[in-house]
Each structure stands twice: as C-alpha cells, then as structure tokens.
Design an enzyme around this catalytic site. Sequence first.
Site, PDB file in Angstrom:
ATOM      1  N   SER A   1     -20.764   5.700 -14.186  1.00 18.24           N
ATOM      2  CA  SER A   1     -20.026   6.212 -13.029  1.00 18.24           C
ATOM      3  C   SER A   1     -19.063   7.305 -13.475  1.00 18.24           C
ATOM      4  CB  SER A   1     -19.220   5.082 -12.385  1.00 18.24           C
ATOM      5  OG  SER A   1     -18.342   5.593 -11.401  1.00 18.24           O
TER       6      SER A   1
ATOM      7  N   TYR B   1     -13.388  -1.853 -13.221  1.00 24.53           N
ATOM      8  CA  TYR B   1     -14.728  -1.273 -12.999  1.00 24.53           C
ATOM      9  C   TYR B   1     -14.894   0.007 -13.823  1.00 24.53           C
ATOM     10  CZ  TYR B   1     -18.299   1.387 -10.404  1.00 24.53           C
ATOM     11  OH  TYR B   1     -19.392   2.148 -10.051  1.00 24.53           O
TER      12      TYR B   1
END
Length: 250
Positions: A145, A159
């Site tokens: 990501s 995350y």
Amino acid sequence: MPKERVVLITGSSRGIGAATAIQLASQGVNICVNYRSEHEAAEQIVHRARQYGVNAIAVQADVSQEQEVMRLFATLDNELGPITGLVNNAGILMQQMPVLQMSAARINAVMQTNVTSCFLCCREAIRRMAYSQGGQGGSIVNVSSAASRTGAPFEYVDYAASKGAMDTLTRGLSLEVASEGVRVNGVRPGFIYTDMHASGGEPNRIERLKSAIPMQRGGTAEEVSEAICWLLSDQASYSTGSFIDLAGGR
Ligand code: NAP
C-alpha cells in the site's frame, strides 16, 4: 507449448483480489480464489472465471493461520496442479484511531493477517516453484500500500507498518530466490474504491481525501489488477524486488 499457468490469489472474493482473478482468467490463467468468509461472492468469481474456459476453484482458508495455509496449498496442488504464480492480496485494516489508543490484540491481528500470511504463502509457493526444490520457477506479487510510505497517521499506523513489513519481505525474499527462477515484486495502491474503507469506519474516505490526490480521484480495482497481472506475467521477466506505485501521483 507454453506451460499452464496456475495462480493463487489470496482474498479474492471481492475488491482488488477479485478484479485480479477475473483479469487472469481472461488471459487464460487457471485460478484459485481464496476467501475468508464470503462464500457466495467467491463462487460468483469462480463462475465468471470459468466463462473464459479456465479451471477455477474457490477455497475458504484464513491465511493468517499456518494450518489453513497448508490446507489451501494442498487443495490447489490436488485440484489445479503445480502453482506458477501467487498474489498475496488478503489484508485487513481496523477502525481509524491514533497509535495512542491501539491495543496489542488489534496490532497483532493486523500483523498476523497482513504480514504472517504473506510469509507463509510465499514459503509454500517457493517450496513448489524454486528450482532447488524441484520446481519450474514462478512469480509472486505482494499487494502492499502507499500507506507504507505515508504512515497513515491518525487512521491506521498499524496497517501502514504491516505494509512496510511486506515491502521489506518483498525485497529480501526477491534476493533469496532471484537465482531460483522465482520473481517477487510488489504493488502499492493508494486510494482504491473497494469495501475496505468501511472497515476503518469511513466508507466514503476517498471522497474526503481525493482533493489531496494529484489526479483528483481514487483508483479502480481494475487499475491495480493491470499492474499485478503484468508483474506476474513473462512480460515482466527481468523485474524482481521492485514495486509499482498506483496512487494517482501521491
Ligand atoms: P477488501 O475489498 O476489503 O477485500 C479484502 C479481501 O481479503 C476479501 O476477499 C476478504 O475475504 C479477504 N481476506 C481478509 N482477511 C483474510 C484472511 N485472513 N484470509 C483470507 N482472506 C482474507 O480489500 P481491497 O481493498 O480489495 O484490498 C486488497 C488488498 O489491497 C489488501 O491487502 C489491501 O491492504 C490492499 N490495498 C487496498 C487499498 C484500497 O484503497 N482499497 C489501498 C492500498 C492497498 P472475505 O471477504 O471472504 O472475508
């Protein structure tokens, strides 16, 4: 004759994984659709994939659990034959909050689902694909990501850190297996229109943030799957340990 391609896409009942599964099927690739809980959605993806004439199966397995990963790969071996590609796509994030409020249970759950799963699936794929293990080579793509670069402050630093770990795994593992016929690359999507943002408590997160994206819009799952499919393919034959950023310029 080129060898049959068989690709496992973890977490492909919906979102980026589902788009990747369909695009691979459209290219004649046999696919294993892994999912955790959305049985009906996974079966729908299998149904759509078979319309391209490929072999496709759906296998429920929580990839954060070692025994379930072992079962997933054994099922794939038996039903589809030798694996040639792996997309580590399954991932979670949780309710937005600053690090100050995060519990150990939450941090561990995010790390186990996003990072441990990736290690385990890479290990099982390499046991089957590496020349030294009797394999014929293959390709792995890890879905990281843009958060690994931005850190996702006040939303989900846990995350973001898990994606940073995936990037390091991608780089280190690519070097371990570069001479083994296995390429390992990553993609780093930015703001992609999927259900994932609802898990953070803000389904319309992209609408709030899109004015800060240079391209002024979020991306689609298909725009990410294009890059994943290219990295998986022989067209990317000299690419390993590298990343494609898909974040509209961010
Ligand atoms: P999504 O729509 O929330 O879908 C997540 C998928 O992962 C589902 O198929 C889900 O299966 C599966 N999954 C979750 N935990 C699992 C587990 N323990 N075992 C097996 N499968 C599991 O997510 P997405 O937006 O497509 O994201 C896919 C990947 O892209 C993730 O790694 C995410 O971090 C990354 N990413 C997304 C964005 C974005 O903006 N959407 C941006 C950057 C990176 P079930 O539904 O069957 O439970």
